[in-house]
Design an enzyme around this catalytic site. Structure first.
Site, PDB file in Angstrom:
ATOM      1  N   GLU A 162       0.620  -1.319   0.257  1.00 45.57           N
ATOM      2  CA  GLU A 162      -0.262  -0.074  -0.227  1.00 45.57           C
ATOM      3  C   GLU A 162       1.215   1.417   0.392  1.00 45.57           C
ATOM      4  O   GLU A 162       0.397   2.515  -0.231  1.00 45.57           O
ATOM      5  CB  GLU A 162      -0.923  -0.408   1.167  1.00 45.57           C
ATOM      6  CG  GLU A 162      -1.828  -1.263   0.978  1.00 45.57           C
ATOM      7  CD  GLU A 162      -1.536  -3.071   1.787  1.00 45.57           C
ATOM      8  OE1 GLU A 162      -0.448  -2.379   2.046  1.00 45.57           O
ATOM      9  OE2 GLU A 162      -2.454  -3.244   2.771  1.00 45.57           O
ATOM     10  N   ARG A 164      12.282 -23.263  -6.005  1.00 45.49           N
ATOM     11  CA  ARG A 164      13.267 -23.172  -5.295  1.00 45.49           C
ATOM     12  C   ARG A 164      13.135 -21.733  -4.811  1.00 45.49           C
ATOM     13  O   ARG A 164      13.007 -21.208  -2.906  1.00 45.49           O
ATOM     14  CB  ARG A 164      14.937 -23.570  -5.205  1.00 45.49           C
ATOM     15  CG  ARG A 164      15.164 -25.308  -5.452  1.00 45.49           C
ATOM     16  CD  ARG A 164      16.600 -25.498  -5.117  1.00 45.49           C
ATOM     17  NE  ARG A 164      16.740 -26.949  -5.187  1.00 45.49           N
ATOM     18  CZ  ARG A 164      17.924 -27.724  -5.886  1.00 45.49           C
ATOM     19  NH1 ARG A 164      18.733 -27.142  -6.094  1.00 45.49           N
ATOM     20  NH2 ARG A 164      18.215 -28.619  -5.855  1.00 45.49           N
ATOM     21  N   GLY A 192      15.264 -37.387   0.584  1.00 46.17           N
ATOM     22  CA  GLY A 192      15.117 -38.626  -0.659  1.00 46.17           C
ATOM     23  C   GLY A 192      13.332 -39.387   0.022  1.00 46.17           C
ATOM     24  O   GLY A 192      12.621 -39.368   1.011  1.00 46.17           O
TER      25      GLY A 192
HETATM   26  N1  NAP Z   1      14.065 -38.984  -7.659  1.00 47.24           N
HETATM   27  C1  NAP Z   1      14.200 -37.827  -6.360  1.00 47.24           C
HETATM   28  O1  NAP Z   1      13.417 -37.257  -6.409  1.00 47.24           O
HETATM   29  C2  NAP Z   1      14.604 -37.613  -6.030  1.00 47.24           C
HETATM   30  C3  NAP Z   1      14.895 -36.939  -4.348  1.00 47.24           C
HETATM   31  C4  NAP Z   1      15.817 -36.848  -3.132  1.00 47.24           C
HETATM   32  C5  NAP Z   1      16.603 -38.350  -3.104  1.00 47.24           C
HETATM   33  N2  NAP Z   1      16.489 -39.156  -4.309  1.00 47.24           N
HETATM   34  C6  NAP Z   1      17.630 -40.403  -4.399  1.00 47.24           C
HETATM   35  O2  NAP Z   1      17.137 -41.324  -3.105  1.00 47.24           O
HETATM   36  C7  NAP Z   1      18.659 -42.104  -1.801  1.00 47.24           C
HETATM   37  C8  NAP Z   1      18.014 -41.487  -0.878  1.00 47.24           C
HETATM   38  O3  NAP Z   1      17.182 -41.082  -0.312  1.00 47.24           O
HETATM   39  P1  NAP Z   1      17.271 -42.107   1.502  1.00 47.24           P
HETATM   40  O4  NAP Z   1      15.533 -42.548   1.260  1.00 47.24           O
HETATM   41  O5  NAP Z   1      17.793 -43.419   1.008  1.00 47.24           O
HETATM   42  O6  NAP Z   1      17.578 -41.172   2.786  1.00 47.24           O
HETATM   43  P2  NAP Z   1      16.463 -39.659   2.546  1.00 47.24           P
HETATM   44  O7  NAP Z   1      14.985 -39.623   2.370  1.00 47.24           O
HETATM   45  O8  NAP Z   1      17.601 -38.501   2.003  1.00 47.24           O
HETATM   46  O9  NAP Z   1      16.959 -39.302   4.204  1.00 47.24           O
HETATM   47  C9  NAP Z   1      16.776 -40.824   5.054  1.00 47.24           C
HETATM   48  C10 NAP Z   1      17.441 -40.439   6.048  1.00 47.24           C
HETATM   49  O10 NAP Z   1      16.945 -38.812   6.791  1.00 47.24           O
HETATM   50  C11 NAP Z   1      17.515 -39.446   8.519  1.00 47.24           C
HETATM   51  N3  NAP Z   1      16.154 -39.385   9.217  1.00 47.24           N
HETATM   52  C12 NAP Z   1      16.354 -38.266   9.813  1.00 47.24           C
HETATM   53  N4  NAP Z   1      15.147 -37.837  10.979  1.00 47.24           N
HETATM   54  C13 NAP Z   1      14.311 -39.047   9.658  1.00 47.24           C
HETATM   55  C14 NAP Z   1      12.490 -39.247   9.768  1.00 47.24           C
HETATM   56  N5  NAP Z   1      11.745 -38.257  11.077  1.00 47.24           N
HETATM   57  N6  NAP Z   1      12.410 -39.959   8.905  1.00 47.24           N
HETATM   58  C15 NAP Z   1      12.835 -40.210   8.301  1.00 47.24           C
HETATM   59  N7  NAP Z   1      14.252 -40.085   7.802  1.00 47.24           N
HETATM   60  C16 NAP Z   1      14.758 -39.375   8.852  1.00 47.24           C
HETATM   61  C17 NAP Z   1      17.098 -40.672   8.731  1.00 47.24           C
HETATM   62  O11 NAP Z   1      19.508 -41.470   8.980  1.00 47.24           O
HETATM   63  P3  NAP Z   1      19.376 -40.595   9.823  1.00 47.24           P
HETATM   64  O12 NAP Z   1      19.066 -41.652  10.725  1.00 47.24           O
HETATM   65  O13 NAP Z   1      20.841 -41.376   9.703  1.00 47.24           O
HETATM   66  O14 NAP Z   1      19.322 -39.830  10.490  1.00 47.24           O
HETATM   67  C18 NAP Z   1      16.670 -41.751   7.244  1.00 47.24           C
HETATM   68  O15 NAP Z   1      18.452 -42.600   7.009  1.00 47.24           O
HETATM   69  C19 NAP Z   1      19.443 -42.014  -2.866  1.00 47.24           C
HETATM   70  O16 NAP Z   1      19.544 -42.374  -3.970  1.00 47.24           O
HETATM   71  C20 NAP Z   1      18.446 -40.177  -4.146  1.00 47.24           C
HETATM   72  O17 NAP Z   1      19.265 -40.111  -5.920  1.00 47.24           O
HETATM   73  C21 NAP Z   1      15.560 -39.132  -5.664  1.00 47.24           C
END
Ligand code: NAP
Length: 351
Positions: free
Chosen positions: A54, A185, A282
């Site tokens: 405004e 973003r 992820g």
């Molecule tokens: N295509 C896409 O859009 C896309 C996007 C992103 C990633 N990716 C792929 O996904 C893969 C990685 O995914 P990811 O599932 O292994 O890992 P993520 O979802 O990125 O991370 C999971 C980690 O986050 C931590 N975390 C902490 N608090 C959490 C909670 N409350 N709930 C869930 N997780 C929690 C845990 O590790 P801690 O217990 O050590 O904290 C868990 O292992 C990669 O290969 C990547 O390239 C793809």
């Protein structure tokens, strides 16, 4: 001459220019018509601490505001924060009529309409309300719920895979889709990723390739959800390109599985002024967010590819039967390069 409806449409469009830079404030646009109904000034709120929409429009209009009409996408504020109350500025300028699209739901800023009416200004509300609410959906949802509005973004193949059987996952989608992600973003205050993604892909999580060579004005806060602090010392998210918060369970709080407590994380982000957040995965973290009911909107980029095997875009979302499926409504479907981008909002669960 401009009709009030045209002017309000313009005010809502102007408001959108502030997306990504106004938090913890809302986006707001304003158009001032003079006493003859001609456009006399316009403005939008560009950044927190800067002039409100405004005030920008009034400065442009000068004396032409007297006897004119102001069209604002959100109720003019009634309080003195970092800037003075807009309701009073409109009164002082001699504006005769104020048309408001959406009422301000925050107790501290609300009351502008009443102040205007009290001073004899004609006030109408609700014009293009749906459009204006849509434009401010992140802020409105955030202040109503006391946590950031969360958009979960993912890229997947036509068969819903976000990584191949051997774990490779980069460049599922085409370059235009990736540029589109940078645009997305640039509209949020924080980008959230799990430590799994940070270790697997080492993403930088910054705004870089905007269209038409535009540069990012601000970089969102990068948030790594990392229970035990496993983020590598040399990870790109730790570089100086943007602020970063490695959110550990020790700092935020622990859930039943010993991981970061996500509702507590959301409360902490809200307290830091974050109103819109982009969850970039992820699959594990996305599943936890969905299971906790912390996702408001999904933006999916779907590539015309099939992987057959490989990880699903989301795992463990707390759904075991079709009756428990998380239901969404598509709000937009657009082709971006070779890929499809869909936007869908989650249906609120019945209380
Ligand atoms: N295509 C896409 O859009 C896309 C996007 C992103 C990633 N990716 C792929 O996904 C893969 C990685 O995914 P990811 O599932 O292994 O890992 P993520 O979802 O990125 O991370 C999971 C980690 O986050 C931590 N975390 C902490 N608090 C959490 C909670 N409350 N709930 C869930 N997780 C929690 C845990 O590790 P801690 O217990 O050590 O904290 C868990 O292992 C990669 O290969 C990547 O390239 C793809």
């Amino acid at each position: 001459m401009m009709t009030e409806d045209e002017a309000m449409r313009r005010a809502v469009a102007l408001a959108a220019r502030g997306l990504g830079t106004t938090s913890p404030n809302p986006v707001v646009g304003c158009v001032l018509l003079d006493a003859d109904g001609d456009m006399a000034g316009e403005g939008f709120h560009a950044y927190a601490g800067g002039p409100h929409a405004e005030i920008v429009a009034l400065a442009q209009a000068g004396e032409r505001a007297r006897g004119g009409t102001a069209l604002v996408s959100l109720e003019p504020c009634n309080h003195t924060g970092r800037t003075g109350p807009c309701a009073q500025a409109l009164i002082n300028a001699g504006v005769r009529r104020v048309v408001i699209a959406v009422d301000d739901p925050t107790p501290v800023a609300a009351g502008g309409a009443a102040t205007l009416r009290g001073a004899g200004v004609q006030v109408a509300t609700g014009m293009r309300r749906a459009e204006a609410e849509d434009g401010n959906i992140a802020w409105l949802t955030a202040v109503r719920r006391g946590r950031p509005y969360v958009t979960w973004k993912f890229a997947a193949t036509l068969d819903g895979r976000s990584a191949a059987a051997d774990g490779t996952s980069q460049w599922i989608t085409s370059a235009p889709a990736r540029t589109d992600v940078h645009e997305l973003r640039s509209t949020v205050d924080a980008i959230i990723a799990g430590v799994g993604t940070v270790i697997a892909d080492d993403p930088q999580l910054t705004v870089r390739e905007l269209r038409n060579g535009r540069l990012a004005i601000t970089q969102p806060l990068r948030v790594v959800v990392d229970s035990g602090g496993r983020t590598p010392a040399g990870a790109r998210v730790r570089d100086a390109a943007a602020p970063t918060w490695i959110a550990t369970a020790a700092e935020v709080g622990t859930d039943a599985d010993g991981r970061v407590d996500l509702p507590a994380l959301m409360t902490a982000l809200y307290a830091r002024g974050i109103r819109a957040a982009l969850l970039e995965g992820g699959p594990t973290l996305a599943g936890s967010f969905l299971a906790a009911g912390l996702v408001d909107q999904v933006v999916g980029y779907v590539a015309p590819k099939l992987l057959g095997d490989g990880r699903s875009a989301v795992v463990g979302a707390g759904v075991t039967s079709i009756a428990e499926a998380i239901e969404l409504d598509f709000t937009d479907i657009t082709q971006v390069g070779a890929d499809l981008r869909f936007t869908a909002s989650l249906r609120p669960k019945p209380e």
